[in-house]
Motif scaffolding. Structure first.
Motif, PDB file in Angstrom:
ATOM      1  N   SER A 274       8.579   4.709  -3.761  1.00  0.00           N
ATOM      2  CA  SER A 274       8.717   3.548  -3.069  1.00  0.00           C
ATOM      3  C   SER A 274       8.616   2.287  -3.682  1.00  0.00           C
ATOM      4  CB  SER A 274       7.385   3.497  -2.065  1.00  0.00           C
ATOM      5  OG  SER A 274       7.168   4.605  -1.135  1.00  0.00           O
ATOM      6  N   ASP A 275       7.913   2.271  -5.135  1.00  0.00           N
ATOM      7  CA  ASP A 275       7.992   1.108  -5.733  1.00  0.00           C
ATOM      8  C   ASP A 275       7.314   1.620  -7.242  1.00  0.00           C
ATOM      9  OD1 ASP A 275       8.027  -1.517  -6.493  1.00  0.00           O
ATOM     10  OD2 ASP A 275       6.599  -2.105  -5.207  1.00  0.00           O
ATOM     11  N   ALA A 276       7.454   0.636  -8.114  1.00  0.00           N
ATOM     12  CA  ALA A 276       7.215   1.263  -9.382  1.00  0.00           C
ATOM     13  C   ALA A 276       6.780  -0.189 -10.313  1.00  0.00           C
ATOM     14  CB  ALA A 276       7.768   2.232 -10.001  1.00  0.00           C
ATOM     15  N   VAL A 277       5.921  -0.072 -11.150  1.00  0.00           N
ATOM     16  CA  VAL A 277       5.869  -1.055 -12.132  1.00  0.00           C
ATOM     17  C   VAL A 277       5.645  -0.502 -13.450  1.00  0.00           C
ATOM     18  CG1 VAL A 277       3.439  -1.486 -11.481  1.00  0.00           C
ATOM     19  CG2 VAL A 277       4.616  -3.346 -12.718  1.00  0.00           C
TER      20      VAL A 277
ATOM     21  N   ARG B 183       0.770  -1.259   0.137  1.00  0.00           N
ATOM     22  CA  ARG B 183       0.144  -0.187   0.022  1.00  0.00           C
ATOM     23  C   ARG B 183       0.805   1.204   0.025  1.00  0.00           C
ATOM     24  NH1 ARG B 183      -5.426  -1.134   1.358  1.00  0.00           N
ATOM     25  NH2 ARG B 183      -5.683   0.757   0.867  1.00  0.00           N
ATOM     26  N   HIS B 184       0.434   2.466  -0.711  1.00  0.00           N
ATOM     27  CA  HIS B 184       1.146   3.524  -0.796  1.00  0.00           C
ATOM     28  C   HIS B 184       0.279   4.695  -0.381  1.00  0.00           C
ATOM     29  CE1 HIS B 184       4.483   1.210  -2.270  1.00  0.00           C
ATOM     30  NE2 HIS B 184       3.790   0.649  -3.028  1.00  0.00           N
ATOM     31  N   ALA B 185       0.763   5.786  -0.097  1.00  0.00           N
ATOM     32  CA  ALA B 185      -0.260   6.981   0.355  1.00  0.00           C
ATOM     33  C   ALA B 185      -0.503   7.474  -0.792  1.00  0.00           C
ATOM     34  CB  ALA B 185       0.340   8.003   1.170  1.00  0.00           C
ATOM     35  N   TRP B 186       0.318   7.721  -1.667  1.00  0.00           N
ATOM     36  CA  TRP B 186      -0.036   8.145  -3.208  1.00  0.00           C
ATOM     37  C   TRP B 186       0.489   7.459  -4.276  1.00  0.00           C
ATOM     38  CZ3 TRP B 186      -2.967  12.569  -4.248  1.00  0.00           C
ATOM     39  CH2 TRP B 186      -3.189  13.197  -3.250  1.00  0.00           C
ATOM     40  N   HIS B 187      -0.302   7.556  -5.364  1.00  0.00           N
ATOM     41  CA  HIS B 187       0.348   6.834  -6.732  1.00  0.00           C
ATOM     42  C   HIS B 187       0.269   7.800  -7.832  1.00  0.00           C
ATOM     43  CE1 HIS B 187      -1.376   3.160  -4.607  1.00  0.00           C
ATOM     44  NE2 HIS B 187      -2.008   3.808  -4.075  1.00  0.00           N
ATOM     45  N   ALA B 188       1.244   7.463  -8.633  1.00  0.00           N
ATOM     46  CA  ALA B 188       1.215   8.406  -9.937  1.00  0.00           C
ATOM     47  C   ALA B 188       1.233   7.224 -11.186  1.00  0.00           C
ATOM     48  CB  ALA B 188       2.775   9.080  -9.709  1.00  0.00           C
ATOM     49  N   LEU B 189       0.439   7.648 -12.149  1.00  0.00           N
ATOM     50  CA  LEU B 189       0.353   7.132 -13.426  1.00  0.00           C
ATOM     51  C   LEU B 189       0.970   7.999 -14.400  1.00  0.00           C
ATOM     52  CD1 LEU B 189      -0.984   4.881 -15.250  1.00  0.00           C
ATOM     53  CD2 LEU B 189      -3.115   6.200 -15.129  1.00  0.00           C
TER      54      LEU B 189
END
Lengths: 486, 486
Positions: B324-327, B287-293
């Motif tokens: 924190s993480d990316a795909v 889980r992350h507080a925010w996400h970027a597309l």
């Protein structure tokens, strides 16, 4: 000094006193010697008179001054670097107006390198702004010959172009925010740069290019781009202007977002320049009917990489017979030499005698055909003249110059046959769906021709907007907006 | 039927007869069932009445119809796809206006692949235009959710945005030329695309985004770009919205002209979407507080190359602790799945209960701080509400939604506390120098708030321009331009 009646009674002298009080000794002068340098445009074509020269130090002072002018019904001619091309900053001969110089307002209010923008006073000189951007590791992507005198406010008011429009657009594309003083002295503050804002009519766009007739630009927020890291410049020999267009398409596809300049030069212009500049050399050994100056600028990679890419595109084009010969500048100095040839054309042509110069545009795709049709048409109608077209092919904008017949008397020819020549050129441009002013503006120079050739519907809107925003008609009267024919 | 007096005497019935004569059976109807679908906006928020529905087939018919309306003093509400967000194409309840649909004018008049432009009727539907561009091996670089109904004319009149503004700009940047019918029925024809044209005020810019209040857009020349060849899409987990901005800067620098989209999604929104779409999966395990597309599109190279470049930039950012993480999507389908998550937020939020939605912008650099300040401010003032901000961080434009407290009654809450909530949000946005309408326009929905919060100087210019170009006030009355406070 409150009642309007009192003010009108005392007239111009009273106005001058109040202006002097308002602006102080640095901000107001009515001494002839102080005014004289600013009453004639830099090319010496237009000259006028003025009550005085106002040089306010702040937007607030501009606002107070405009209110004073509105009270006394005094016309205002705003002026930046006085290096415009169409007499837009020169007052008329009546002497009823004041000159309003923005030159004292020359502070870069803010430069935010991270956000990529700067907030400038209108009087900041373009070259100064370039240097400030460079100091911050950035670049302001608009430049032109008059950069040492042209001001940000003047560039905005005339929607200036230059040699990087192909990639970066005109001044309109650089303006993120705007501040202007309107005809009633109110301050329109739209300096905050919002990438998206749909709160009604885009009034900023209306003011850009309005030559001070709707408001006086006092400040602007301008975009800054990353500094370039790589440059590749080529000089190409071509058989025809049609090949130049084919090459432009090819290079544009191959070099995409790095292509910044695509200038064309007919052999006649290169000849004139070589005769005019004894130290200059032709970049190619053989003669060619047309030449193209191509410049690519990249924000990553290095010169070698970019040169190889440009070389590859040119080699492909050569294989397909689109060009006869080409050379890529091997260093900055050689690149600058290529540009010197291009930039010396106007001066070299002047040395040949009188000429009428036309800053025109047609749709990019149609320019070669326009040149091929219009040149012989004009030369046939005015025997002995010679048409030369050079410049920003990539923008559909060339400088279309008609050289006078041999023996034409300088000063006389321009006022006689020269005017007929220009009218014919503008007729042709209009027939081709083009513009009689691609980048220099209308000013007082072309206001008659705009009235003659402009779309009546567009002219009617312009007059209605002008009347709505400047009902007293005090902002730069006689410029840009043609008078209605009664 | 020549004297105005006669016309006024016979009134509305007479007008309808003349309109029917002018436009024929396909072009005019006053039958309630025919009108009904177009009298309510697609979200069902606004409803009105009309004398009839006019569907002219040509610019000339629009012109003749507008002249008729001017003669009878009949207001005109222009309508494209009826998919606007602000009630700008819905008539008021008085029933005094006609609806003017542009949908029958749906011809792509010309598509010039070499020049990279197309000339369209106003009623061409965006998706149809996308397909035509693709068939020619090109791309029209503006898209949005309503593309199946939105028309070119509506998109221009509202200066529409969408998900590719970051790189390609809003509709304003796509318009090379414009045709519009003015309030007196005259046709403003500026369809010819000139890259440079300084013949006076840029009236095209004035009409773009004016929501039919200054003229009715009937056609446009639009730019087309080369078709994309490579795409790379990433979903990134972030600790904070501040890190999102830092990552945006980083990616922008590393990927330059390929970066097309940078959307942010708070965890709350992702949660709602996952609950709403049973088949959907979170792209990241943790889980992350925010996400970027993040989406990059290139016109050369291939997917692998572009993905590697994006991967490199994200790896660098990860090393510096910015993410924190990316795909990275390994194929088109996975990329589309990421976008489905983003595009389902509004629907998922709606399932949670009532909410007030705000399409706002502030300067790009300030958006994270705005979100961090405004969210708790609103939540504190209206206990039980929850602020969620998602969308186009790269444009400084987020959808700032305030969810109602639990137990709030749908339909009731929006009209009560919801309105106070919106006013508070708009107050905050205005304090931050932002816009209360980033991309949806003003229409009838926000005209009151624009009147309350707009800069009085800007409002005064807008009113003056409106009065000058539409003195009878017949073009889309009650929209966009706030009435003056007496």
């Amino acid at each position: 000094m409150t009642a309007l009646e009192t003010d009108i009674g005392t007239g111009t002298n009273h106005f001058a006193e109040l202006a002097a009080d308002l602006l102080g000794p640095k901000g107001w002068t009515a001494i002839a010697d102080d005014l004289e340098p600013w009453l004639t445009d830099w090319r010496g074509r237009y000259s006028g008179k003025a009550i005085g020269l106002a040089s306010p130090a702040s937007t607030q002072e501009v606002s107070a001054l405009v209110k004073l002018c509105a009270r006394f019904n005094v016309p205002i001619v705003p002026q930046g670097g006085n290096s415009g091309m169409a007499g837009g900053a020169t007052p008329d001969a009546s002497g009823s107006a004041i000159l309003l110089s923005l030159r004292r307002m020359n502070t870069i209010r803010e430069l935010d390198a991270t956000a990529g923008l700067a907030v400038c006073d209108a009087g900041v000189i373009l070259q100064t702004f370039h240097e400030a951007a460079e100091d911050a590791g950035l670049r302001f992507p608009l430049t032109l010959g008059g950069k040492g005198s042209a001001t940000i406010g003047g560039l905005i008011s005339t929607n200036a172009g230059g040699t990087q429009v192909l990639r970066h657009g005109t001044m309109r594309a650089q303006v993120l925010g705007l501040e202007a003083v309107l005809a009633d002295g109110s301050v329109f503050d739209a300096l905050t740069a919002l990438k998206k804002d749909n709160r009604g009519f885009d009034l900023k766009q209306l003011l850009i290019g309005s030559e001070g007739t709707l408001g006086i630009v006092t400040g602007a927020t301008l975009r800054l781009l990353p500094a370039p890291k790589a440059r590749a410049t080529a000089w190409v020999g071509l058989k025809s202007i049609l090949d130049a267009r084919a090459l432009l398409r090819r290079v544009d596809r191959a070099l995409g977002d790095t292509l910044e300049g695509f200038e064309v030069v007919p052999d006649h212009c290169l000849d004139s320049v070589l005769a005019h500049l004894p130290a200059a050399r032709s970049p190619l050994n053989e003669r060619h009917a047309w030449h193209a100056l191509i410049e690519c600028v990249g924000v990553d990679g290095d010169d070698t990489e970019l040169r190889e890419k440009l070389e590859g595109a040119l080699a492909d084009a050569a294989e397909d017979g689109l060009l006869s010969d080409a050379v890529i500048a091997s260093n900055e100095r050689q690149a600058d030499d290529f540009w010197t040839l291009r930039d010396s054309i106007s001066a070299a042509e002047r040395a040949l005698g009188p000429a009428m110069q036309h800053d025109i545009s047609v749709p990019v795709e149609k320019m070669p055909e326009f040149i091929l049709a219009a040149s012989p048409a004009v030369e046939k109608e005015f025997p002995g003249t010679r048409a030369v077209a050079f410049g920003h092919l990539g923008d559909g904008n060339v400088h279309f110059h008609i050289l006078a017949p041999k023996g034409a008397v300088p000063g006389e020819w321009e006022e006689g046959q020269g005017k007929q020549v220009s009218a014919r050129v503008y007729d042709l441009v209009t027939q081709w769906g083009g513009s009689i002013s691609a980048e220099h503006g209308i000013g007082q120079m072309k206001v008659g021709e705009l009235g003659r050739l402009g779309d009546p519907v567009a002219l009617a809107i312009m007059r209605a907007v002008k009347q709505a925003l400047d009902p007293q008609g005090l902002l730069n009267p006689g410029k840009l907006v043609p008078m209605a024919v009664e």
